[in-house]
Design an enzyme around this catalytic site. Structure first.
Site, PDB file in Angstrom:
ATOM      1  N   GLU A 171       0.805  -1.241   0.000  1.00 21.77           N
ATOM      2  CA  GLU A 171       0.000   0.000   0.000  1.00 21.77           C
ATOM      3  C   GLU A 171       0.832   1.281   0.000  1.00 21.77           C
ATOM      4  OE1 GLU A 171      -2.739  -0.375   3.269  1.00 21.77           O
ATOM      5  OE2 GLU A 171      -3.777  -2.063   2.356  1.00 21.77           O
ATOM      6  N   ASN A 213       2.139  -5.174  -3.140  1.00 18.69           N
ATOM      7  CA  ASN A 213       0.729  -5.484  -2.889  1.00 18.69           C
ATOM      8  C   ASN A 213      -0.048  -4.192  -2.616  1.00 18.69           C
ATOM      9  OD1 ASN A 213      -1.292  -7.597  -2.318  1.00 18.69           O
ATOM     10  ND2 ASN A 213      -1.221  -6.889  -0.193  1.00 18.69           N
ATOM     11  N   HIS A 249     -10.456  -6.117  -2.456  1.00 19.13           N
ATOM     12  CA  HIS A 249     -11.532  -5.939  -1.464  1.00 19.13           C
ATOM     13  C   HIS A 249     -12.665  -5.185  -2.163  1.00 19.13           C
ATOM     14  CE1 HIS A 249      -9.075  -7.275   1.859  1.00 19.13           C
ATOM     15  NE2 HIS A 249      -8.132  -6.416   1.551  1.00 19.13           N
ATOM     16  N   GLU A 278      -6.143 -10.770  -1.305  1.00 16.26           N
ATOM     17  CA  GLU A 278      -6.980 -10.555  -0.105  1.00 16.26           C
ATOM     18  C   GLU A 278      -8.454 -10.502  -0.490  1.00 16.26           C
ATOM     19  OE1 GLU A 278      -5.573  -7.182   2.163  1.00 16.26           O
ATOM     20  OE2 GLU A 278      -3.475  -7.709   1.844  1.00 16.26           O
ATOM     21  N   ASP A 280     -12.179 -10.387  -0.936  1.00 18.63           N
ATOM     22  CA  ASP A 280     -13.471 -10.480  -0.248  1.00 18.63           C
ATOM     23  C   ASP A 280     -14.430  -9.543  -0.971  1.00 18.63           C
ATOM     24  OD1 ASP A 280     -12.543  -8.033   0.819  1.00 18.63           O
ATOM     25  OD2 ASP A 280     -12.483  -8.747   2.884  1.00 18.63           O
TER      26      ASP A 280
HETATM   27  C1  XIL Z   1      -6.475  -6.247   8.186  1.00 21.06           C
HETATM   28  C2  XIL Z   1      -6.820  -7.408   9.099  1.00 21.06           C
HETATM   29  O1  XIL Z   1      -7.714  -8.259   8.430  1.00 21.06           O
HETATM   30  C3  XIL Z   1      -7.449  -6.905  10.372  1.00 21.06           C
HETATM   31  O2  XIL Z   1      -7.572  -7.961  11.298  1.00 21.06           O
HETATM   32  C4  XIL Z   1      -6.571  -5.809  10.998  1.00 21.06           C
HETATM   33  O3  XIL Z   1      -7.244  -5.242  12.099  1.00 21.06           O
HETATM   34  C5  XIL Z   1      -6.271  -4.726   9.996  1.00 21.06           C
HETATM   35  O4  XIL Z   1      -5.675  -5.305   8.842  1.00 21.06           O
HETATM   36  N1  XIL Z   1      -5.045  -4.624   3.589  1.00 21.06           N
HETATM   37  C6  XIL Z   1      -4.060  -5.436   4.082  1.00 21.06           C
HETATM   38  C7  XIL Z   1      -4.338  -6.304   5.246  1.00 21.06           C
HETATM   39  O5  XIL Z   1      -2.992  -5.523   3.474  1.00 21.06           O
HETATM   40  O6  XIL Z   1      -3.219  -6.481   6.059  1.00 21.06           O
HETATM   41  C8  XIL Z   1      -5.465  -5.777   6.076  1.00 21.06           C
HETATM   42  O7  XIL Z   1      -5.768  -6.744   7.082  1.00 21.06           O
HETATM   43  C9  XIL Z   1      -6.663  -5.485   5.205  1.00 21.06           C
HETATM   44  C10 XIL Z   1      -6.336  -4.438   4.179  1.00 21.06           C
END
Ligand code: XIL
Length: 464
Positions: A171, A213, A249, A278, A280
């Site tokens: 990020e 990422n 996401h 990641e 979802d």
């Molecule tokens: C999130 C986790 O799922 C949570 O448990 C935590 O509180 C915050 O981080 N991008 C990422 C992940 O790269 O590490 C994040 O994970 C979600 C967004």
């Protein structure tokens, strides 16, 4: 809610076997009137991992160490997934809570679980503006740069040989149309902080794929264009980078972009792997299922999209549980989104879960050397990754073992999709629960990483 708002919420730390199904036989009539039964090798996976493996991809999930004592959670994890990403346990605040004091307890639990069960690990994340320990948040300039380099070195060295891919930097670009780097304490140490992190990670663990990422980079936009430009520049200048992760996401305000596949493809065309890291998707029912299917199909359509990871197992495990964004409901039941994802992995059809009719091969094939194995290698100075392809003979297998002879001084550090006995000399790799049963002619792959000189002989294979 925008995707960045989701991030802010999550980052605020509010938190409190699979079986190859088989399949058909064709009955052919030859001119002389003889009838031949031809067993075909057509098969499809009945779990996410086996279905993905049929397409030479992994299927992973984020895992929380504190859920490894939940038997429902672990049951689904072990049945469905062959890659795990520690959800929080490898982040800077977790692994180096005080400067120079490293704590790997929870991350090691996840890595241990993965290794015991033949799964691989995505490391997440070495350098990131978020979830930094307080001491790092308070550093700047050359002191922070040195602390980051030490952190990357220590963590990547601790897990050397055990990580499939590392999110080296997470990020680092700003949202919106600027195409600029995100402002952060790391960015303020100098624009080269990202390439320094990648070079440091490569030195510490030359066997891991090194990924950049990010989120809101899933379609073509100013942010993904900026990442694209950085990756192009890294490739041109020889900065070590092997993959780009797309967090993916999604929700109604930030849906799967229409050009998702095209965006994955343009990054792949730069000569590196892409991974969905990641995934979802908030929602329910058919709409959610269709979105998961389109993401899965997009990955399958891009040859260098090497795998998909979802960000949690059950809706209740999610960092945004209220959006029910995952493949299993709170009771661990498969949702429509699960079936759609599995169908997409299988190319549109899910095999029957019951045993196929009379055309199945015998359940107890005759003993003997009913398989062959072949070896391919990726090497570097001092180490290698070996991929072994096991192919069943005409009787199929109920289980298999491949034996590899290692040169003196060589040791196995990590294996996936197989369980090794011993790590030096003559090493036996047996199937794990989900890949022992192969139909006639069917293949499966396992891998291992080692230090020293790679093996040169073809592995032997025995089937049971
Ligand atoms: C999130 C986790 O799922 C949570 O448990 C935590 O509180 C915050 O981080 N991008 C990422 C992940 O790269 O590490 C994040 O994970 C979600 C967004």
């Amino acid at each position: 809610m925008s995707s960045s708002a989701l991030h802010d919420r999550g980052n605020a730390r509010v938190r409190t076997g699979r079986r190859a199904a088989l399949v058909s036989a064709a009955v052919g009539t030859v001119a002389a009137g003889m009838v031949l039964a031809l067993a075909t090798a057509a098969s499809a996976g009945t779990t996410l991992a086996t279905a993905a493996a049929e397409k030479s991809r992994y299927f992973g999930t984020a895992v929380a160490a504190n859920k490894l004592s939940d038997s429902t959670y672990v049951g689904i994890l072990n049945r469905e997934f062959d890659m795990v990403t520690p959800e929080n346990e490898m982040k800077w605040d977790a692994t180096e809570p005080s400067q120079g004091q490293f704590n790997y307890t929870n991350a090691d639990r996840i890595v241990g679980h993965a290794q015991t069960n033949g799964m691989r690990v995505r490391g997440h994340a070495l350098a990131w503006h978020s979830q930094q320990p307080g001491w790092a948040q308070n550093l700047s300039g050359s002191a922070l740069r040195a602390a980051m380099v030490n952190h990357v070195t220590q963590v990547a060295t601790h897990y050397r040989g055990k990580i499939h891919s590392w999110d080296v930097v997470n990020e680092a670009f700003a949202d919106g149309g600027s195409g600029a780097r995100r402002d952060s304490n790391l960015q303020r140490t100098g624009n080269d902080w990202i390439e320094v992190a990648f070079r440091t990670a490569r030195t510490a663990d030359p066997g891991a794929k090194l990924c950049y990422n990010d989120y809101n980079t899933d379609g073509q936009n100013a942010k993904s264009n900026a990442v694209y430009a950085m990756v192009s520049d890294f490739k041109a200048r020889g900065v070590p980078i092997d993959c780009v992760g797309f967090q993916s996401h999604f929700n109604s305000a930030s849906p799967v972009p229409a050009d998702y596949q095209a965006n994955l493809q343009r990054f792949a065309n730069l000569g590196l792997d892409v991974q969905i890291t990641e995934l979802d998707i908030e929602g329910s029912g058919t709409a959610q299922a269709n979105s998961f299917a389109s993401v899965t199909k997009a990955c399958l359509a891009v040859s260098r999209c090497t795998g998909i990871s979802v960000w949690g197992i059950r809706d209740t495990d999610s960092w945004r549980a209220s959006g029910t964004p995952l493949l299993f409901d709170g009771n661990g039941n498969k949702k429509a989104a699960y079936t759609a994802t599995l169908d997409a992995l299988n190319g549109g059809t899910t095999p029957p879960t019951s045993a196929p009719p009379t055309t199945a091969p015998p359940t107890t094939p005759p003993p003997g050397t009913g398989c062959t194995a072949s070896l391919s290698l990726q090497t570097w100075t001092g180490g290698f990754v070996a991929t072994v392809r096991v192919t069943a003979g005409s009787a199929g297998t109920n289980g298999w073992a491949a034996t590899v002879t290692l040169p003196a001084g060589t040791a196995v550090t990590n294996a996936w999709n197989a369980q090794n006995s011993g790590s030096t000399g003559t090493v036996r790799f047996g199937n794990v629960a989900y890949n022992g049963q192969l139909t006639a002619g069917q293949s499966t792959e396992f891998g291992f990483q080692g230090t020293g000189t790679p093996p040169s002989d073809t592995p032997s294979c025995t089937a049971s």
